[in-house]
Design a protein around this motif. Structure first.
Motif, PDB file in Angstrom:
ATOM      1  N   VAL A   9       0.847  -1.174   0.000  1.00 60.84           N
ATOM      2  CA  VAL A   9       0.000   0.000   0.000  1.00 60.84           C
ATOM      3  C   VAL A   9       0.886   1.228   0.000  1.00 60.84           C
ATOM      4  N   ALA A  10       0.336   2.350  -0.484  1.00 63.41           N
ATOM      5  CA  ALA A  10       1.091   3.594  -0.504  1.00 63.41           C
ATOM      6  C   ALA A  10       1.417   4.020   0.925  1.00 63.41           C
ATOM      7  N   PRO A  11       2.552   4.714   1.112  1.00 63.94           N
ATOM      8  CA  PRO A  11       2.874   5.192   2.457  1.00 63.94           C
ATOM      9  C   PRO A  11       1.716   5.986   3.044  1.00 63.94           C
ATOM     10  N   ARG A  12       1.418   5.730   4.279  1.00 59.80           N
ATOM     11  CA  ARG A  12       0.299   6.397   4.915  1.00 59.80           C
ATOM     12  C   ARG A  12       0.725   6.968   6.262  1.00 59.80           C
ATOM     13  N   PRO A  13       0.078   8.018   6.708  1.00 62.08           N
ATOM     14  CA  PRO A  13       0.404   8.543   8.035  1.00 62.08           C
ATOM     15  C   PRO A  13      -0.041   7.569   9.118  1.00 62.08           C
ATOM     16  N   VAL A  14       0.738   7.499  10.171  1.00 63.01           N
ATOM     17  CA  VAL A  14       0.368   6.667  11.310  1.00 63.01           C
ATOM     18  C   VAL A  14      -0.200   7.551  12.409  1.00 63.01           C
ATOM     19  N   VAL A  15      -1.107   6.978  13.189  1.00 64.27           N
ATOM     20  CA  VAL A  15      -1.808   7.738  14.221  1.00 64.27           C
ATOM     21  C   VAL A  15      -1.260   7.337  15.585  1.00 64.27           C
ATOM     22  N   PRO A  16      -0.787   8.297  16.391  1.00 61.14           N
ATOM     23  CA  PRO A  16      -0.308   7.949  17.725  1.00 61.14           C
ATOM     24  C   PRO A  16      -1.427   7.411  18.603  1.00 61.14           C
ATOM     25  N   VAL A  17      -1.120   6.392  19.389  1.00 57.81           N
ATOM     26  CA  VAL A  17      -2.052   5.845  20.376  1.00 57.81           C
ATOM     27  C   VAL A  17      -1.737   6.505  21.713  1.00 57.81           C
ATOM     28  N   PRO A  18      -2.692   7.218  22.316  1.00 50.32           N
ATOM     29  CA  PRO A  18      -2.400   7.885  23.599  1.00 50.32           C
ATOM     30  C   PRO A  18      -2.223   6.870  24.721  1.00 50.32           C
ATOM     31  N   VAL A  19      -1.040   6.880  25.324  1.00 49.94           N
ATOM     32  CA  VAL A  19      -0.709   5.928  26.381  1.00 49.94           C
ATOM     33  C   VAL A  19      -0.037   6.663  27.533  1.00 49.94           C
ATOM     34  N   GLN A  20      -0.438   6.344  28.752  1.00 45.54           N
ATOM     35  CA  GLN A  20       0.269   6.807  29.942  1.00 45.54           C
ATOM     36  C   GLN A  20       1.210   5.684  30.371  1.00 45.54           C
ATOM     37  N   THR A 226       5.185   3.667   6.097  1.00 46.22           N
ATOM     38  CA  THR A 226       4.582   4.834   6.727  1.00 46.22           C
ATOM     39  C   THR A 226       5.189   6.103   6.152  1.00 46.22           C
ATOM     40  N   SER A 227       4.503   7.203   6.386  1.00 47.85           N
ATOM     41  CA  SER A 227       5.019   8.509   5.976  1.00 47.85           C
ATOM     42  C   SER A 227       5.305   9.354   7.204  1.00 47.85           C
ATOM     43  N   ARG A 256       5.178  19.959  26.444  1.00 43.28           N
ATOM     44  CA  ARG A 256       4.441  21.084  25.893  1.00 43.28           C
ATOM     45  C   ARG A 256       4.652  22.330  26.757  1.00 43.28           C
ATOM     46  N   GLY A 257       5.053  23.431  26.127  1.00 45.83           N
ATOM     47  CA  GLY A 257       5.277  24.681  26.841  1.00 45.83           C
ATOM     48  C   GLY A 257       6.610  24.762  27.543  1.00 45.83           C
ATOM     49  N   SER A 258       7.450  23.699  27.412  1.00 45.05           N
ATOM     50  CA  SER A 258       8.725  23.672  28.116  1.00 45.05           C
ATOM     51  C   SER A 258       9.841  24.119  27.188  1.00 45.05           C
ATOM     52  N   THR A 259      10.870  24.749  27.759  1.00 45.77           N
ATOM     53  CA  THR A 259      12.053  25.140  27.005  1.00 45.77           C
ATOM     54  C   THR A 259      13.250  24.230  27.322  1.00 45.77           C
ATOM     55  N   SER A 260      13.016  23.205  28.125  1.00 45.25           N
ATOM     56  CA  SER A 260      14.087  22.280  28.481  1.00 45.25           C
ATOM     57  C   SER A 260      14.432  21.390  27.290  1.00 45.25           C
ATOM     58  N   ALA A 261      15.543  20.679  27.397  1.00 43.83           N
ATOM     59  CA  ALA A 261      15.984  19.807  26.317  1.00 43.83           C
ATOM     60  C   ALA A 261      14.983  18.677  26.098  1.00 43.83           C
ATOM     61  N   PRO A 262      14.766  18.248  24.854  1.00 49.14           N
ATOM     62  CA  PRO A 262      13.849  17.128  24.596  1.00 49.14           C
ATOM     63  C   PRO A 262      14.376  15.839  25.186  1.00 49.14           C
ATOM     64  N   ILE A 263      13.463  14.927  25.507  1.00 49.27           N
ATOM     65  CA  ILE A 263      13.834  13.631  26.057  1.00 49.27           C
ATOM     66  C   ILE A 263      13.278  12.534  25.140  1.00 49.27           C
ATOM     67  N   LEU A 264      13.892  11.363  25.199  1.00 48.34           N
ATOM     68  CA  LEU A 264      13.471  10.246  24.366  1.00 48.34           C
ATOM     69  C   LEU A 264      12.231   9.594  24.977  1.00 48.34           C
ATOM     70  N   ARG A 265      11.175   9.508  24.183  1.00 46.69           N
ATOM     71  CA  ARG A 265       9.908   8.946  24.680  1.00 46.69           C
ATOM     72  C   ARG A 265       9.429   7.829  23.752  1.00 46.69           C
ATOM     73  N   PRO A 266       8.814   6.791  24.323  1.00 46.84           N
ATOM     74  CA  PRO A 266       8.232   5.743  23.487  1.00 46.84           C
ATOM     75  C   PRO A 266       6.911   6.200  22.883  1.00 46.84           C
ATOM     76  N   GLU A 267       6.591   5.629  21.716  1.00 45.81           N
ATOM     77  CA  GLU A 267       5.337   5.918  21.041  1.00 45.81           C
ATOM     78  C   GLU A 267       4.734   4.626  20.505  1.00 45.81           C
ATOM     79  N   LEU A 268       3.423   4.517  20.592  1.00 47.07           N
ATOM     80  CA  LEU A 268       2.676   3.491  19.874  1.00 47.07           C
ATOM     81  C   LEU A 268       1.956   4.179  18.730  1.00 47.07           C
ATOM     82  N   LEU A 269       1.999   3.563  17.543  1.00 53.47           N
ATOM     83  CA  LEU A 269       1.377   4.144  16.360  1.00 53.47           C
ATOM     84  C   LEU A 269       0.642   3.067  15.602  1.00 53.47           C
ATOM     85  N   VAL A 270      -0.513   3.419  15.069  1.00 51.59           N
ATOM     86  CA  VAL A 270      -1.328   2.445  14.346  1.00 51.59           C
ATOM     87  C   VAL A 270      -1.849   3.073  13.055  1.00 51.59           C
TER      88      VAL A 270
END
Length: 270
Positions: A9-20, A226-227, A256-270
């Motif tokens: 299939v053509a590359p498609r956008p993936v949707v983040p799954v909101p997870v705590q 994915t795209s 969000r709203g922070s000026t601190s350095a970014p941190i590595l975070r896990p993501e689920l995408l579907v």
């Protein structure tokens, strides 16, 4: 389609799954439950820390962020760091970096502690060999274990135990082929499918024959890209009970709203 072509299939956008996620958890592997484990998704680190999620979270039916329940695979580090994981019979089957295979109990829907024990079988690789992307599967109807190991040139071998008494070895019984430019990053399996995730996030799905977990074809029946762009590191993926592919990735994110350095975070995408 020609015999060697897959349905891409053509590359498609993936949707983040909101997870705590549990604090500081950075999972490396993703396991989608099927059959008796059809209601659970497990995310696991190489050191054996993990989290459980309901499948509904990935299907978007909850309407809110899913809360992942933490668990620990006790005894795993004595056998080696986790290299891959699949669901077994009320357990996780884990291939370690040394090629040993462990069964980690996962009784109950929110098991906080899982006890891991080595299975009495030879490792999946020879002494001094670096473990390639691999997976282990408990075949239905008491057919034993099936192992999958990625090799050079995009080839993935299917292995089973053969021998008698104490002289058991892993023997090749089949193989499938990725495109030559694909580099396997992770493997996952159910009794219906083998899923190979490449380093660039492509997912190659191979159908397996019923009751044997042998390949129905040498080539993938479905290829999905994915795209999502280059900013993510793709780590693992698994097939949800409905057939959709759930991906695990990591990316550098700033609060969000922070000026601190970014941190590595896990993501689920579907």
């Amino acid at each position: 389609l020609a015999a060697h072509e897959s349905s891409e299939v053509a590359p498609r956008p993936v949707v983040p799954v909101p997870v705590q996620w549990p604090a500081l958890l950075e999972p490396d592997f993703l396991v989608c439950g099927h059959g008796p484990e059809g209601g659970r998704i497990a995310a696991l680190t190489a050191s054996g820390l993990g989290a459980l999620l309901p499948v509904d979270a990935a299907d978007g039916r909850t309407g809110a962020s899913a809360v992942a329940t933490s668990f620990a695979a006790e005894g795993l580090l004595e056998l080696g760091m986790a290299h891959s994981a699949t669901w077994g019979d009320s357990s996780l089957l884990i291939v370690t970096g040394s090629g040993n295979i462990a069964r980690c109990s996962m009784s109950g829907s929110n098991a906080e502690k899982s006890v891991c024990r080595a299975l009495p079988m030879p490792p999946l690789l020879g002494r001094g060999t670096r473990m390639a992307p691999s997976a282990i599967l408990e075949v239905t109807h008491g057919r034993g274990l099936r192992a999958f190991v990625a090799g050079a040139g995009g080839r993935v071998a299917f292995l089973e135990l053969s021998g008698a008494d104490e002289f058991w070895v892993w023997s090749e019984v089949g193989a499938v082929q990725l495109p030559q430019d694909a580099v396997a990053a992770a493997l996952s399996a159910t009794n219906e499918h083998l899923l190979v995730t490449s380093e660039d996030g492509k997912a190659f799905l191979f159908d397996l024959l019923p009751h044997s977990a042998l390949p129905a074809s040498e080539f993938p029946t479905r290829t999905e890209s994915t795209s999502a762009g280059p900013r993510r590191t793709w780590q693992s993926a698994c097939v949800l009970p409905g057939g959709r592919i759930l991906r695990l990735a990591s990316s550098w994110q700033r609060e969000r709203g922070s000026t601190s350095a970014p941190i590595l975070r896990p993501e689920l995408l579907v």
